[in-house]
Design an enzyme around this catalytic site. Structure first.
Site, PDB file in Angstrom:
ATOM      1  N   ARG A  32      -6.846 -14.810 -26.144  1.00  0.00           N
ATOM      2  CA  ARG A  32      -7.894 -14.562 -27.137  1.00  0.00           C
ATOM      3  C   ARG A  32      -7.329 -13.989 -28.434  1.00  0.00           C
ATOM      4  NH1 ARG A  32     -12.810 -14.569 -24.758  1.00  0.00           N
ATOM      5  NH2 ARG A  32     -13.414 -15.132 -26.858  1.00  0.00           N
ATOM      6  N   ARG A  36     -10.875 -13.017 -32.277  1.00  0.00           N
ATOM      7  CA  ARG A  36     -11.424 -11.781 -31.731  1.00  0.00           C
ATOM      8  C   ARG A  36     -11.370 -10.662 -32.749  1.00  0.00           C
ATOM      9  NH1 ARG A  36     -12.118 -10.424 -25.808  1.00  0.00           N
ATOM     10  NH2 ARG A  36     -13.785 -11.876 -25.353  1.00  0.00           N
ATOM     11  N   ARG A  45     -15.702 -17.901 -40.027  1.00  0.00           N
ATOM     12  CA  ARG A  45     -16.765 -18.318 -39.111  1.00  0.00           C
ATOM     13  C   ARG A  45     -18.172 -18.020 -39.634  1.00  0.00           C
ATOM     14  NH1 ARG A  45     -17.536 -17.898 -33.913  1.00  0.00           N
ATOM     15  NH2 ARG A  45     -19.650 -18.178 -34.586  1.00  0.00           N
ATOM     16  N   ASP A  81     -13.447 -23.372 -26.493  1.00  0.00           N
ATOM     17  CA  ASP A  81     -13.998 -22.512 -25.445  1.00  0.00           C
ATOM     18  C   ASP A  81     -14.003 -23.307 -24.143  1.00  0.00           C
ATOM     19  OD1 ASP A  81     -15.487 -19.768 -25.088  1.00  0.00           O
ATOM     20  OD2 ASP A  81     -16.493 -21.222 -23.806  1.00  0.00           O
ATOM     21  N   TYR A 156     -20.730 -20.075 -14.786  1.00  0.00           N
ATOM     22  CA  TYR A 156     -21.647 -20.140 -15.938  1.00  0.00           C
ATOM     23  C   TYR A 156     -22.793 -21.104 -15.667  1.00  0.00           C
ATOM     24  CZ  TYR A 156     -18.322 -17.292 -18.421  1.00  0.00           C
ATOM     25  OH  TYR A 156     -17.520 -16.239 -18.787  1.00  0.00           O
TER      26      TYR A 156
END
Ligand code: 1CP
Length: 358
Positions: A32, A36, A45, A81, A156
């Protein structure tokens, strides 16, 4: 051998350490590391949803390069992701800021498993474009491609979002063993396609994230999960790239995590690397395992812990320095840069007795 970076990613310290070959210094990257703790990431972003960013080759390229430029890490990790292949296949998933992936219609029945859409490889053209562009920009720095392992993806889909105990997932695994197996098989195909696309476009190594596998007993992992993770690696055929396999809380599973087809076993912070090396056995390298929380402590503690991880890593066939899990969002990016410099400084002369220390 001398310290400067090698000319090709296939001969980089990361790839060499993964194969147990001599290195000029211990390679470092951070799980990551992109997206982050970096202010330049947040700026880029702003106004773009996570899953839109993950399908935009310009954004993928820039975000992936940011930590390489800033920290001088020895590898880039592709910005994406683990749920992306499912999203591209047509599963309704949103990544909610501060939460993580949320699934609109969780998988709760045998029928839900059978209607889950398959991933059509033609839909991954954007991925190929982004990887090719990145590899050209990265030069001698290797790009790590990645995918989620079938078990972690299933958590998930079944829970509907992030969860701690993964109780629904385990209940489904016990109650519906055949549907479970079909679900994991489907997920192994899409993760494998996702990885293969990245490798064929030029990624130099791959990492399979089975982040939540540590909630399983070794017996359940071996019987109900491992064959499907192995299928993901098998889907790479004879593509000659090192395979890294990582999960959190996997102390009891380490030999099995290796058996699924890894060249490198990723270890979290709970187990010292010398003990991990004993459990994994001689034929594999290790990656890890500084506690990400240590980076929030004072500099003296950071340095002491980095030295300890480097020392204990010497027990492994090859060592790729990393954290025991992802960078925490509050981490000061300056500390990450310092860790890269310290690991390089500590390992350059011992790994290379003929080269004086920097
Ligand atoms: O270095 C990088 O950040 C590369 C990109 C990357 C990777 C490798 C992202 C971007 N996600 C991942 C993998 C990933 N995603 C894993 C495996 C690694 C790990 O264990 O941390 C997992 C479990 C996920 C699922 C996920 N996606 C979570 C965790 C939720 C939970 O269950 O606790 C979260 C918060 C996300 C969202 C996400 N993924 C990536 C980013 C930058 C974000 C934050 C979203 C945003 O910025 O809006």
């Amino acid at each position: 051998m001398s310290a400067p970076a090698s000319a090709s990613p296939a001969d980089s310290d990361l790839v060499r350490a993964a194969r147990g070959l001599p290195v000029s210094r211990t390679p470092v990257w951070f799980m990551r590391q992109a997206g982050r703790s970096l202010p330049e990431y947040r700026e880029l972003r702003a106004g773009t949803k996570m899953l839109d960013a993950c399908q935009d080759p310009d954004l993928i390229t820039e975000i992936t390069l940011q930590p390489v430029r800033r920290h001088g890490v020895d590898a880039a990790i592709f910005f994406s992701d683990i749920v992306l292949p499912l999203v591209v296949a047509g599963v309704d998933i949103e990544i909610k800021p501060g939460v993580g992936p949320v699934v609109a219609n969780p998988v709760r029945s045998v029928a839900d498993v059978d209607t889950l859409p398959d991933l059509e490889p033609e839909r991954l053209a954007f991925l190929e474009t982004a990887v090719r562009r990145l590899v050209a920009e990265l030069g001698a720095t290797p790009l790590i491609g990645f995918a989620g392992a079938p078990f972690t993806l299933a958590t998930y889909l079944i829970e509907g979002g992030p969860s701690k105990e993964h109780a629904r997932t385990k209940a489904f695994m016990y109650a519906e063993p055949e549907a479970w197996s079909r679900l994991l098989q489907k997920l192994s195909v899409s993760s494998s396609t996702f990885l293969r696309t990245q490798v064929d476009a030029g990624a130099s190594a791959v990492q399979l994230f089975d982040s939540w596998a540590g909630v399983l007993s070794a017996a359940d992992y071996a019987e109900r999960v491992l064959p499907h993770s192995r299928a993901v690696f098998d889907g790479l055929g004879d593509r000659d790239v090192p395979r890294i396999h990582f999960g959190v809380g996997t102390g009891e599973l380490l030999p099995l995590i290796g058996d699924a087809g890894a060249d490198v076993v990723g270890v979290d912070w709970r187990l010292p690397l010398d003990e991990a090396a004993r459990r994994v056995g001689p034929g594999r390298s290790l990656q890890g395992n500084l506690d990400p929380a240590v980076l929030l402590a004072d500099r003296e503690t950071v340095d002491r812990e980095v030295r300890r991880v480097v020392e204990q890593g010497k027990a492994a066939r090859g060592h790729i320095f990393n954290l025991g899990h992802g960078v925490l969002p509050d981490t000061d990016p300056g500390v990450l840069t310092h860790v890269v410099e310290l690991v390089h400084e500590l390992t350059v002369s011992s790994a290379c007795p003929t080269t004086p220390g920097e």
